[in-house]
Design an enzyme around this catalytic site. Structure first.
Site, short mmCIF file in Angstrom:
data_model
loop_
_atom_site.label_atom_id
_atom_site.label_comp_id
_atom_site.label_asym_id
_atom_site.label_seq_id
_atom_site.Cartn_x
_atom_site.Cartn_y
_atom_site.Cartn_z
N ASP A 157 3.42 17.23 -4.85
CA ASP A 157 2.98 16.02 -5.52
C ASP A 157 2.79 14.94 -4.45
O ASP A 157 3.24 15.09 -3.32
CB ASP A 157 4.03 15.62 -6.57
CG ASP A 157 3.49 14.61 -7.56
OD1 ASP A 157 2.30 14.25 -7.44
OD2 ASP A 157 4.25 14.18 -8.44
N ASP A 216 -3.38 9.76 -7.66
CA ASP A 216 -4.08 9.27 -8.86
C ASP A 216 -3.27 8.13 -9.47
O ASP A 216 -2.16 7.84 -9.03
CB ASP A 216 -4.27 10.41 -9.87
CG ASP A 216 -2.94 10.99 -10.32
OD1 ASP A 216 -2.07 11.20 -9.45
OD2 ASP A 216 -2.76 11.23 -11.53
N ALA A 258 0.56 11.85 -16.81
CA ALA A 258 1.16 10.72 -17.54
C ALA A 258 1.49 11.03 -18.99
O ALA A 258 1.36 10.19 -19.86
CB ALA A 258 0.27 9.48 -17.44
N CYS A 272 23.54 32.36 -25.71
CA CYS A 272 22.69 32.87 -24.63
C CYS A 272 23.44 34.00 -23.93
O CYS A 272 24.67 34.01 -23.89
CB CYS A 272 22.39 31.73 -23.66
SG CYS A 272 21.56 32.23 -22.15
N CYS A 291 22.68 34.99 -20.63
CA CYS A 291 22.47 34.98 -19.18
C CYS A 291 23.83 35.15 -18.48
O CYS A 291 24.88 35.07 -19.12
CB CYS A 291 21.75 33.71 -18.74
SG CYS A 291 22.80 32.26 -18.55
N CYS A 294 26.37 32.39 -19.08
CA CYS A 294 26.93 32.29 -20.43
C CYS A 294 27.79 33.50 -20.80
O CYS A 294 28.62 33.41 -21.70
CB CYS A 294 25.81 32.08 -21.44
SG CYS A 294 24.90 30.57 -21.13
ZN LIG Z 1 22.81 31.09 -20.55
#
Ligand SMILES: [Zn+2]
Length: 491
Positions: free
Chosen positions: A93, A128, A196, A279, A281, A284
């Site tokens: 950016d 911009d 934006a 979750c 993952c 978790c």
């Molecule tokens: Zn998780």
């Protein structure tokens, strides 16, 4: 066709594509998430993003690097890829965000583009003007003009193989966003961020986000890779992809983690309010909420950021699978139920059904009618348009019942909510194979009635009878007066 972007598969406005990033010698499959890396803070290392999360691309801020002596020297000496230790593509950016936050920055588009090129960025961004929502039109027009001048300057900077993005601005004025998209499309720049929109998302104005993106897309054309700049919450990815966005950047995973917030596809939860982790993952399954809360600050932040990223990447994969399977809009419908403002976003998306219809495949695997919004899906719009091309006999029975035994009519067609009438021969073809609940809702009946009206409209001379299963008077009012009505439930 843009050389750097190829579309492989589509569903509604969504697509699976391949973005070729020549300077990194990498092909990024889209929709793709670009985790935001703050060069000063390493919540999750870029190497871990690649190895553990499969990130193919990330985004960092060249303006921050430019303004910091140590970072600048290191980036110029060894290049961004070495400095961050990331093997994929790196987008940078330009400081436009800082411009919008602090009112001014100290580099020009030429300087920052050349700097991005020198430090080895793969996709660079000009400076911009990110015009916020709801500003006076005159300001939006003036700033858009400046942005467009900067894009034209960017075209002339020698950037070699580096891709350069062309942000599309125009505040909340759809005609300006469309004009900006058209201008950007006319440049030889490569990737098209819709800019934006963060203030809109922060205020949950998903309906306005949809209108802004739809307008930009009308100007850009179908084959432009579109980046929804600053969109990092997985809750709205499916909606944004269905509009035709291909790239997302997420600072949310780290920012939310810093505030002890836990991302889910149905919204954000405060860690202190969670009793169970929804979750699977690694974070978790290894921790209970109490254990997470008991971790030291930096460790807790890092674990939460890792969970937030897992959820975010999982949603991107789920969306890709939905595009492949042709049920992206069913996923959008599910996500729309998470929050009333998301439902507003989905309903606004359906206002653009005719625009989505242009990229929606003619045939897919399934159409599940799961909410009254389903009655406004692009497939229904397309069926109503197709009615204009079907030839109609002099006398025609449209019926929700079986075909009549008598030869009172020249032909009899099926009528099924939400599509309306169609010849029996089409009943095995998509989308007329849709699974619709037996307890039909008013929106499906209204859409079917509109289909009847469309057929009558384009065949004014035909003698048409409608046999319906007790449609309510308010629905029958949508059917033209010269159609004879038979109520099948009256007998
Ligand atoms: Zn998780």
């Amino acid at each position: 066709m843009r050389e750097c972007f190829e579309i492989r598969d589509t569903d509604a406005g969504g697509r699976i594509g391949e973005l070729s990033v020549p300077r990194a010698n990498v092909t990024v499959e889209t929709p793709a998430l670009l985790p935001v890396i703050n060069p000063n803070l390493d919540t999750i290392s870029p190497r871990r993003l690649a190895d553990e999360f499969g990130a193919e691309i990330l985004i960092t801020n060249s303006y921050i690097i430019h303004g910091d002596d140590d970072l600048r020297e290191r980036a110029l000496a060894g290049g961004l890829h070495d400095m961050l230790d990331f093997p994929g593509a790196i987008m940078t950016d330009s400081g436009s965000f800082q411009l919008s936050e602090y009112g001014e920055i100290t580099v020009t588009t030429e300087e920052i583009l050349e700097f991005q090129h020198e430090i080895g960025s793969d996709i660079a961004t000009p400076v911009d003007i990110p015009t916020p929502p709801d500003v006076p039109r005159e300001q939006a027009e003036r700033e858009l003009e400046t942005t467009q001048e900067r894009l034209e300057i960017a075209e002339d900077v020698d950037t070699g193989e580096m891709l350069v993005s062309a942000p599309v601005q125009g505040s909340t004025y759809p005609d300006l966003r469309e004009r900006a998209g058209c201008h950007a499309e006319g440049t030889d720049l490569d990737v098209f961020p819709v800019g934006a929109v963060v203030p809109l998302m922060n205020d949950y104005r998903y309906d306005d986000v949809v209108d802004v993106v739809a307008a930009a897309k009308r100007g850009l054309g179908a084959d432009a890779p579109v980046h929804l700049f600053g969109a990092g919450h997985p809750m709205m990815f499916a909606l944004a992809v269905a509009m035709g966005c291909d790239l997302f950047d997420s600072a949310a995973y780290a920012l939310y983690a810093r505030d002890d917030r836990y991302l889910t596809v149905r919204g954000t939860r405060a860690l202190e309010e969670i009793d169970y982790l929804p979750c699977s993952c690694a974070v978790c399954t290894d921790h209970s909420p109490d254990e997470l809360r008991a971790l030291p600050d930096t460790e807790r932040e890092s674990e939460l950021a890792a969970h937030n990223l897992h959820v975010t990447f999982a949603e991107i994969r789920r969306i890709k699978q939905a595009i492949r399977a042709g049920n992206l809009l069913e996923l959008v419908e599910q996500r729309a139920r998470a929050h009333p403002t998301m439902l507003d976003g989905y309903r606004t998306l359906l206002d653009h059904a005719a625009q989505l219809e242009q990229s929606d495949p003619v045939s897919k695997g399934s159409f599940f009618y799961t909410s009254h919004e389903s009655a406004r899906r692009p497939e229904v719009v397309r069926h109503h348009e197709r009615l204009e091309r079907l030839s109609v006999p002099d006398s025609l029975l449209l019926t929700e019942g079986s075909a009549p035994r008598s030869d009172e009519y020249d032909d009899s067609w099926r009528v099924e909510p939400p599509f309306g009438p169609f010849p029996r021969a089409l009943s095995k073809s998509y989308p007329l194979t849709a699974e619709v609940p037996d307890r039909t809702d008013r929106a499906a009946l209204a859409a079917a009635a509109d289909g009847v009206a469309r057929l009558v409209d384009v065949n004014p001379a035909a003698d048409i009878t409608l046999a319906h299963d007790g449609w309510p008077a308010a629905v029958l009012e949508r059917v033209p007066d010269d159609v004879s009505l038979v109520d099948l439930t009256a007998a």
